[in-house]
Design an enzyme around this catalytic site. Structure first.
Site, PDB file in Angstrom:
ATOM      1  N   ASP A 230      -9.757 -15.982 -17.292  1.00 16.96           N
ATOM      2  CA  ASP A 230     -10.614 -15.967 -15.670  1.00 16.96           C
ATOM      3  C   ASP A 230     -11.380 -16.800 -16.313  1.00 16.96           C
ATOM      4  OD1 ASP A 230     -11.128 -15.782 -12.950  1.00 16.96           O
ATOM      5  OD2 ASP A 230     -13.053 -15.085 -14.030  1.00 16.96           O
TER       6      ASP A 230
ATOM      7  N   ASP B 172       1.088  -1.192   0.112  1.00 24.10           N
ATOM      8  CA  ASP B 172       0.233  -0.228   0.021  1.00 24.10           C
ATOM      9  C   ASP B 172       0.842   0.979  -0.248  1.00 24.10           C
ATOM     10  OD1 ASP B 172      -1.654   1.714   0.116  1.00 24.10           O
ATOM     11  OD2 ASP B 172      -2.408   1.515   2.459  1.00 24.10           O
TER      12      ASP B 172
ATOM     13  N   GLU C 290      -7.085 -20.308 -17.541  1.00 22.91           N
ATOM     14  CA  GLU C 290      -7.119 -21.393 -16.468  1.00 22.91           C
ATOM     15  C   GLU C 290      -8.344 -22.170 -16.582  1.00 22.91           C
ATOM     16  OE1 GLU C 290      -9.849 -20.273 -11.506  1.00 22.91           O
ATOM     17  OE2 GLU C 290     -10.059 -19.315 -13.510  1.00 22.91           O
TER      18      GLU C 290
ATOM     19  N   ASP D  85      -5.434  -9.809 -16.045  1.00 21.76           N
ATOM     20  CA  ASP D  85      -6.365 -10.814 -15.850  1.00 21.76           C
ATOM     21  C   ASP D  85      -8.153 -10.507 -16.066  1.00 21.76           C
ATOM     22  OD1 ASP D  85      -7.747 -12.968 -14.745  1.00 21.76           O
ATOM     23  OD2 ASP D  85      -6.727 -12.400 -12.462  1.00 21.76           O
TER      24      ASP D  85
ATOM     25  N   HIS E 235      -4.632 -17.636  -5.898  1.00 27.46           N
ATOM     26  CA  HIS E 235      -4.955 -16.913  -4.988  1.00 27.46           C
ATOM     27  C   HIS E 235      -6.242 -17.603  -4.565  1.00 27.46           C
ATOM     28  CE1 HIS E 235      -6.607 -16.106  -9.058  1.00 27.46           C
ATOM     29  NE2 HIS E 235      -7.908 -15.926  -8.509  1.00 27.46           N
ATOM     30  N   ASP E 236      -6.781 -18.920  -4.958  1.00 30.16           N
ATOM     31  CA  ASP E 236      -8.153 -19.151  -4.667  1.00 30.16           C
ATOM     32  C   ASP E 236      -7.731 -20.861  -3.941  1.00 30.16           C
ATOM     33  OD1 ASP E 236      -9.525 -17.853  -6.231  1.00 30.16           O
ATOM     34  OD2 ASP E 236      -8.814 -18.446  -8.200  1.00 30.16           O
TER      35      ASP E 236
ATOM     36  N   ASP F 202      -4.344   3.668   2.728  1.00 28.14           N
ATOM     37  CA  ASP F 202      -5.608   3.687   3.063  1.00 28.14           C
ATOM     38  C   ASP F 202      -5.960   2.206   3.135  1.00 28.14           C
ATOM     39  OD1 ASP F 202      -5.012   2.137   0.464  1.00 28.14           O
ATOM     40  OD2 ASP F 202      -6.336   3.783  -0.694  1.00 28.14           O
TER      41      ASP F 202
ATOM     42  N   ASP G  87      -2.016  -1.114  -4.038  1.00 28.91           N
ATOM     43  CA  ASP G  87      -2.335   0.010  -4.828  1.00 28.91           C
ATOM     44  C   ASP G  87      -1.054  -0.486  -6.626  1.00 28.91           C
ATOM     45  OD1 ASP G  87      -0.631   1.388  -4.323  1.00 28.91           O
ATOM     46  OD2 ASP G  87      -1.824   2.045  -2.849  1.00 28.91           O
TER      47      ASP G  87
HETATM   48  C1  NOJ Z   1     -11.372 -17.617 -10.651  1.00 31.08           C
HETATM   49  C2  NOJ Z   1     -10.880 -16.935 -10.124  1.00 31.08           C
HETATM   50  O1  NOJ Z   1      -9.668 -17.121  -9.417  1.00 31.08           O
HETATM   51  C3  NOJ Z   1     -11.288 -16.358  -8.684  1.00 31.08           C
HETATM   52  O2  NOJ Z   1     -10.533 -15.647  -8.099  1.00 31.08           O
HETATM   53  C4  NOJ Z   1     -12.888 -15.503  -8.759  1.00 31.08           C
HETATM   54  O3  NOJ Z   1     -13.438 -16.118  -7.679  1.00 31.08           O
HETATM   55  C5  NOJ Z   1     -13.343 -17.021 -10.289  1.00 31.08           C
HETATM   56  N1  NOJ Z   1     -12.450 -16.835 -11.402  1.00 31.08           N
HETATM   57  C6  NOJ Z   1     -14.757 -15.929 -10.548  1.00 31.08           C
HETATM   58  O4  NOJ Z   1     -13.965 -14.914 -11.259  1.00 31.08           O
END
Ligand code: NOJ
Length: 534
Positions: free
Chosen positions: A198, A24, A239, A101, A311-312, A28, A32
Site C-alpha cells: 500500500d 460470507d 502501489e 496486502d 477497490h479504489d 453475519d 470472510d
Molecule cells: C490505498 C488503498 O488502496 C486505499 O484503499 C486506502 O484507503 C489507502 N491506500 C490508505 O491505506
C-alpha cells in the site's frame, strides 16, 4: 530479458479479493476468509492462479482494513489465524499463490505502537510516528482536511496522510523498519507468496521538497524490506505513483532488490476529469497508453502490470465501455488488456462486467472517502448533484458484495449485508453469466485459459501492429514459431485490413466464424493464431 523469476510472474493471473464483500460463510453479513476458501475452485475454473487479498488484519475498519491494529492477527469479522492457515493450505494444494496486502505507511490509532507512542515524549515508542508541537507544513489528508491532528494525551500534533485514525509511521526510526521487516518475515514464514504494498511511495517523505512521498530514503527502505535473502523468492507489487521510466526503473529494475512490478495508474484517468467527475474518454486513449507502456517496459526489461479495476476506482467499463454494448465492450477491454505482456490482475466482479450502481442517498454508502466527499460537495452544490458525483466515483461501487446470483442478497450472505448489494445484481450476476450462451464471464475464462495454454501469450514478445491514435487496436504476441494477432475494434463499425490477419480465428465475441471479409462490428474482438515458418 527478464530473469527466470520475473519471467515466471508473466504467467500469474492474480484475482483481487475484497474479502469483506466476496463471500460470507457464516451469515453475519460480512465476507470472510472461509468464504474465500470456499470459492477457490470457482477462481481456479476461471483461470486464476493467485489471489491478492485486501487487508485482513485486525482493524477497527475506519478505512476497511487499511488501518491495521495488529499485523499478526486476523480481523474478527474475517475469522482466525487458523482460517488463514486453511486458506493458505487450500491455495497451495491447488497450486495457487497468496499475495497479502501490506500497509507499511500507517497503522490504526488503535495499534499498540500508537497507543504507547501517544503516552509521552520519551517512551520506547515515542518516535514511531511523526509528532510536532505545531504542524510543520499545510499537507492535506487524502480523505479531506489537514493531515495533522492534535492528540490530547500527548499534547502534540501527529501526521496522518489518510484519516486521523491512520497515523503515519516514522520510517526514519530504524526500529520501525525492523518492525515492518519482522511483519514481512512473519507472513513469509506463514506461507505468503508475495505482497501488494500500500502507498509504498509515501513511506519516505520529502519534507524539503514539500511532498508527502518519494522522499530521499525511499529506496533504502524498500530494499530493507525486500532486498534480503528471506524475501528473495517472493512477488511484490507496489502501489506507487511513479510516472517516468527512470523512476519506475529505480523501483522495479531486476538488479535493485526492490519490487517485482508496480501499478501504473495513468490509464485509469481516461473518462474522468477527477475521481468524482466524468469527462469523455476513449479506448483510443487507452490503446495509446498501453501500447507505449507494454513496449517500453518490455524493451527495458521491466515487468508490466495489467489491470483495469481495483477497490479504489469506479469500473473502467463504465468510463470507456458502453452500456448498450456491455458484453461486447467488456470483452473488447478484456482482450486489449489481458492479452498484453504483463502480470495480470482481475478485480472481483470485473469478470461479470459490472457497471456502477446508482443510489439516491448517502446512507447507502460506507466508505470514509465517499462520505467525507459528499459532505464537502454538499457545501458547494445540491444534494442531488452531489449524489451524482458519488454514484460515479465512490469506491463503494467496487466494494459492494460480489453478485453470485440474482437473489435478494446476491447469493453473498444469508444475513444482512454490511452494505446494500449492487442495484444491478439482477441483470449482472455470475449465475446468469454461466447459464448464458455467451457472457463476459465466459470470455474472461477463455482469455485466461488461452494464456495458460500458450507461452506466446505470457512470455511472448509484444509488438504493436496498429499505430497510435487509431479507433481500433492490433498487436501481435510471438514466441518461437507461434504467433497471435489480436484485433479489437472500438465503437465504430468499420473495415479493417490488417497485415497478418491470416491465421486461424480462435477467439471472438461475435462467434467463431472464419472471417471472410474485413468488416468489424462495434467492439468486435478477433484473435488469430498462426505458425510462422522459416
Ligand atoms: C490505498 C488503498 O488502496 C486505499 O484503499 C486506502 O484507503 C489507502 N491506500 C490508505 O491505506
Amino acid at each position: 530479458m527478464l530473469n527466470e523469476k520475473f519471467n515466471s510472474f508473466l504467467s500469474w493471473h492474480i484475482y483481487q479479493v475484497y474479502p469483506r464483500s466476496f463471500y460470507d460463510s457464516d451469515g453475519d453479513g460480512i465476507g470472510d476468509l472461509a468464504g474465500v476458501t470456499a470459492k477457490l475452485d470457482y477462481l481456479k475454473e476461471l483461470g486464476i492462479n493467485a489471489i491478492w487479498l485486501c487487508p485482513c488484519f485486525k482493524s477497527p475498519n475506519v478505512d476497511n482494513g487499511y488501518d491495521v491494529a495488529d499485523y499478526r492477527d486476523i480481523m474478527d469479522e474475517f475469522g482466525t489465524m487458523a482460517d488463514m492457515q486453511k486458506l493458505i493450505d487450500a491455495l497451495h494444494s491447488r497450486d495457487m499463490k497468496l499475495i497479502l496486502d501490506l500497509v507499511p505507511n500507517h497503522t490504526s490509532d488503535q495499534h499498540k505502537w500508537f497507543q504507547e507512542s501517544r503516552k509521552s515524549k520519551d517512551n520506547p515508542y515515542s518516535d514511531y510516528y511523526y509528532w510536532y508541537d505545531t504542524p510543520p507544513n499545510d499537507w492535506q489528508s487524502m480523505f479531506g482536511g489537514s493531515a495533522y491532528s492534535f492528540d490530547e494525551v500527548r499534547g502534540q500534533y501527529y501526521l496522518h496522510s489518510y484519516a486521523p485514525q491512520q497515523p503515519d509511521l516514522n520510517w526514519e526510526n530504524p526500529k520501525v523498519v525492523q518492525e515492518i521487516q519482522a511483519v514481512v518475515d512473519f507472513w513469509v514464514d506463514m506461507g505468503a507468496d508475495g505482497f501488494r504494498i500500500d502507498v509504498i511511495d509515501q513511506i519516505s517523505k520529502d519534507f524539503e521538497g514539500n511532498r508527502n512521498c518519494f522522499g530521499p530514503h525511499l529506496h533504502e527502505y524498500i530494499q530493507a524490506l525486500f532486498g534480503r535473502k528471506k524475501t528473495e523468492h517472493i512477488f511484490t507489487v507496489g502501489e506507487c505513483w511513479a510516472g517516468e521510466l527512470e523512476e519506475i526503473r529505480r523501483h522495479i529494475g531486476q538488479d535493485r532488490g526492490e519490487l517485482s512490478t508496480l501499478f501504473q495508474f495513468g490509464h485509469l484517468n481516461y473518462g474522468r476529469a477527477d475521481k468524482f467527475t466524468p469527462k469523455p474518454g476513449s479506448l483510443t486513449q487507452l490503446w495509446n497508453c498501453i501500447r507505449y507502456w507494454d513496449e517500453t517496459m518490455q524493451n527495458n526489461e521491466l515487468l508490466f502490470s495489467v489491470f483495469t479495476d481495483n477497490h479504489d476506482n469506479g469500473w473502467m467499463l463504465e468510463r470507456l465501455g458502453s452500456r448498450q454494448y456491455r458484453y461486447e465492450s467488456a470483452c473488447c477491454i478484456a482482450a486489449m488488456m489481458y492479452l498484453l505482456r504483463g502480470v495480470c490482475f482481475v478485480y472481483q466482479g470485473q469478470e461479470i462486467g459490472m457497471l456502477n450502481p446508482s443510489y439516491s442517498t448517502i446512507e447507502q454508502f460506507r466508505d470514509v472517502e465517499s462520505i467525507n466527499m459528499y459532505q464537502a460537495l454538499c457545501k458547494e452544490m445540491s444534494p442531488e448533484r452531489a449524489m451524482e458525483k458519488i454514484n460515479f466515483g465512490s469506491r463503494d461501487n467496487q466494494r459492494r458484495p460480489f453478485c453470485w446470483d440474482g437473489t435478494k442478497h446476491a447469493g453473498f450472505t444469508t444475513g444482512t449485508p454490511w452494505i446494500p448489494v449492487h442495484s444491478e445484481c439482477k441483470t449482472c450476476n455470475l449465475e446468469k453469466d454461466r447459464a448464458s450462451e455467451k457472457s463476459v464471464w465466459q470470455f474472461y475464462r477463455d482469455i485466461l485459459h488461452l494464456r495458460m495454454a500458450h507461452p506466446a501469450l505470457t512470455v511472448g514478445r509484444f509488438a504493436p501492429v496498429a499505430p497510435r491514435d487509431t479507433n481500433y487496436c492490433a498487436f501481435t504476441r510471438t514466441e518461437g514459431d507461434e504467433q497471435f494477432l489480436v484485433v479489437c475494434n472500438f465503437e465504430t463499425p468499420q473495415e479493417l485490413k490488417i497485415d497478418g490477419a491470416k491465421g486461424k480465428l480462435i477467439l471472438s465475441n461475435y462467434g467463431l466464424i472464419e472471417k471472410t471479409n474485413h468488416y468489424y462490428a462495434p467492439y468486435e474482438v478477433a484473435v488469430f493464431r498462426r505458425t510462422l515458418h522459416g
